[in-house]
Scaffold this motif. Structure first.
Motif, mmCIF file in Angstrom:
data_model
loop_
_atom_site.group_PDB
_atom_site.id
_atom_site.type_symbol
_atom_site.label_atom_id
_atom_site.label_comp_id
_atom_site.label_asym_id
_atom_site.label_seq_id
_atom_site.Cartn_x
_atom_site.Cartn_y
_atom_site.Cartn_z
ATOM 1 N N MET B 1 18.845 43.489 39.360
ATOM 2 C CA MET B 1 18.082 44.837 39.789
ATOM 3 C C MET B 1 18.592 46.289 38.199
ATOM 4 S SD MET B 1 20.810 46.533 43.112
ATOM 5 C CE MET B 1 21.504 47.256 41.694
ATOM 6 N N ALA B 2 17.457 46.324 37.946
ATOM 7 C CA ALA B 2 17.391 47.785 38.091
ATOM 8 C C ALA B 2 18.396 48.586 38.029
ATOM 9 C CB ALA B 2 15.448 48.151 37.834
ATOM 10 N N ASN B 3 18.989 49.111 37.169
ATOM 11 C CA ASN B 3 20.176 49.777 37.005
ATOM 12 C C ASN B 3 19.789 51.616 37.467
ATOM 13 O OD1 ASN B 3 22.088 52.150 36.733
ATOM 14 N ND2 ASN B 3 23.459 50.526 35.250
ATOM 15 N N GLU B 4 19.732 52.276 38.139
ATOM 16 C CA GLU B 4 18.826 53.543 38.242
ATOM 17 C C GLU B 4 19.634 54.768 37.496
ATOM 18 O OE1 GLU B 4 20.004 52.540 42.405
ATOM 19 O OE2 GLU B 4 20.787 51.593 40.461
ATOM 20 N N PHE B 5 20.396 54.260 36.978
ATOM 21 C CA PHE B 5 21.551 55.748 36.938
ATOM 22 C C PHE B 5 21.511 56.007 34.829
ATOM 23 C CE2 PHE B 5 24.054 53.879 40.107
ATOM 24 C CZ PHE B 5 23.893 54.632 40.672
ATOM 25 N N ALA B 6 21.157 56.819 34.349
ATOM 26 C CA ALA B 6 21.155 58.290 33.372
ATOM 27 C C ALA B 6 21.803 55.926 32.338
ATOM 28 C CB ALA B 6 21.697 58.916 32.732
ATOM 29 N N ALA B 7 21.299 56.290 31.254
ATOM 30 C CA ALA B 7 21.751 55.196 30.025
ATOM 31 C C ALA B 7 22.817 55.900 28.949
ATOM 32 C CB ALA B 7 20.258 54.767 29.217
ATOM 33 N N ARG B 8 23.875 54.988 28.554
ATOM 34 C CA ARG B 8 24.610 55.928 28.106
ATOM 35 C C ARG B 8 24.435 55.693 26.230
ATOM 36 N NH1 ARG B 8 29.701 55.101 30.947
ATOM 37 N NH2 ARG B 8 31.218 54.150 28.741
ATOM 38 N N ASN B 49 28.787 47.514 42.787
ATOM 39 C CA ASN B 49 27.831 47.721 41.996
ATOM 40 C C ASN B 49 26.653 48.430 42.272
ATOM 41 O OD1 ASN B 49 26.535 47.286 44.218
ATOM 42 N ND2 ASN B 49 25.571 45.112 44.400
ATOM 43 N N ALA B 50 25.646 48.796 41.727
ATOM 44 C CA ALA B 50 24.980 50.302 41.244
ATOM 45 C C ALA B 50 24.619 50.528 42.864
ATOM 46 C CB ALA B 50 23.512 49.607 40.587
ATOM 47 N N GLU B 51 23.503 49.206 43.065
ATOM 48 C CA GLU B 51 23.606 49.699 45.125
ATOM 49 C C GLU B 51 24.898 50.093 46.099
ATOM 50 O OE1 GLU B 51 22.052 45.785 46.673
ATOM 51 O OE2 GLU B 51 20.740 47.265 48.106
ATOM 52 N N ALA B 52 25.788 49.636 45.425
ATOM 53 C CA ALA B 52 26.927 50.377 46.610
ATOM 54 C C ALA B 52 27.499 52.059 46.302
ATOM 55 C CB ALA B 52 28.101 49.523 46.485
ATOM 56 N N LEU B 53 26.893 52.168 44.877
ATOM 57 C CA LEU B 53 27.313 54.030 44.110
ATOM 58 C C LEU B 53 26.186 54.161 45.304
ATOM 59 C CD1 LEU B 53 28.882 55.631 42.981
ATOM 60 C CD2 LEU B 53 28.360 54.358 40.710
ATOM 61 N N ARG B 54 24.684 53.817 44.543
ATOM 62 C CA ARG B 54 23.794 54.196 45.190
ATOM 63 C C ARG B 54 23.966 54.430 46.504
ATOM 64 N NH1 ARG B 54 19.523 52.711 47.033
ATOM 65 N NH2 ARG B 54 19.528 50.879 46.797
ATOM 66 N N ARG B 55 24.225 54.115 47.613
ATOM 67 C CA ARG B 55 24.042 53.918 49.040
ATOM 68 C C ARG B 55 25.293 55.229 49.160
ATOM 69 N NH1 ARG B 55 21.801 49.094 52.745
ATOM 70 N NH2 ARG B 55 20.866 48.369 50.956
ATOM 71 N N LEU B 72 27.721 42.912 49.800
ATOM 72 C CA LEU B 72 27.259 44.660 50.142
ATOM 73 C C LEU B 72 27.971 44.916 51.106
ATOM 74 C CD1 LEU B 72 26.202 47.189 48.174
ATOM 75 C CD2 LEU B 72 24.651 47.351 50.240
ATOM 76 N N TRP B 73 28.898 45.640 51.106
ATOM 77 C CA TRP B 73 30.257 46.273 51.841
ATOM 78 C C TRP B 73 29.839 47.848 52.511
ATOM 79 C CZ3 TRP B 73 35.609 46.242 50.644
ATOM 80 C CH2 TRP B 73 36.440 46.270 51.561
ATOM 81 N N HIS B 74 29.336 47.717 53.524
ATOM 82 C CA HIS B 74 29.603 49.393 54.360
ATOM 83 C C HIS B 74 30.589 49.097 54.795
ATOM 84 C CE1 HIS B 74 27.464 52.654 56.949
ATOM 85 N NE2 HIS B 74 28.823 52.961 56.511
#
Lengths: 156, 156
Positions: B1-8, B49-55, B72-74
């Motif tokens: 999955m693409a990481n939608e956050f800024a590159a470091r 993971n990235a998706e959990a952070l985005r959600r 993924l755990w809501h």
């Protein structure tokens, strides 16, 4: 190194028992969450190996394992900002510890110079700004003065 | 999955910038420390993971990655004890997030049935007792009633 803590024998023992039977990960580490005893503020999240946990328990001062420097780390040995452990808690499955600490000196815990490592807020909501918001405006100390030329622990 | 956050791209960007550029570990995870917004009490430490952070950012409700169940755990989807995020903070090197939450229902956050996952104290000192001390005497809910036969997430 021998693990001096109790062996993990059952879920009931781990969750409901009175034996300290911490679970160290594949690298031999357990995360440690450190809050200010006075305010409840989250100061930092570090890692401990078995020796760091044992020394923390025995001395009442926070010891961590530095992953970036790969050394046992008596917090405050360089900066003077020793963390005196007021209370040490362990979680349900014993794979995380919580230190409530009182910090010596100026009370800072962050190598960047802020009081806490958590000085930026992430805006929430589907259409929220992408820009982090600083919640501490000024540094408590100048890291260049305190740490000199020591390598920055932040890794990209 | 693409990481939608800024590159470091630099230590300065990561530590002093306003870009959200989280560092996920080799498993694609970042630890998340969750405290009660009202009391500052540490409720749990989970992973995203990235998706959990985005959600979490988009919905304002805590999402984690369950390492034991690998999903993924809501949080609260089963128990009803949803964690509403009052404030989301990120640390200096952006490898850890801090959620200050308000918990729905009875306010419990621990699958064992206690209010917090951290219900046992480790005695301190060289000659301290080895026995953990319970700081919560009674469970807030009966996990058998809430979770039924779902497998216990605690691993030995």
């Amino acid at each position: 190194m021998a693990n001096e803590f109790a062996a993990r024998t059952s879920v009931e023992q781990v969750e409901e028992g009175a034996e300290l039977a911490p679970k160290f990960d594949a690298d031999g580490l357990i995360p440690a969450v450190t809050t200010a005893a006075e305010t409840g503020e989250l100061l930092m999240v570090g890692y401990m190996n078995a020796e760091a946990l044992r020394r923390t328990i025995e001395t009442g001062e926070a010891h961590y394992w530095s992953r970036s420097r790969q050394v046992l780390w008596h917090k405050g040995a360089t900066s003077g900002l020793v963390q005196k452990v007021v209370e040490l808690m362990i979680d349900d499955d014993q794979d995380c510890v919580w230190l409530k600490v009182s910090v010596a000196g100026n009370g800072a815990s962050c190598h960047v110079g802020y009081r806490t490592c958590f000085y930026r807020r992430v805006p929430l909501g589907k259409n929220a700004s992408k820009a982090l918001e600083f919640t501490e405006k000024e540094k408590v100390f100048d890291p260049k003065v305190v740490y000199g030329d020591a390598p920055n622990p932040t890794k990209l």
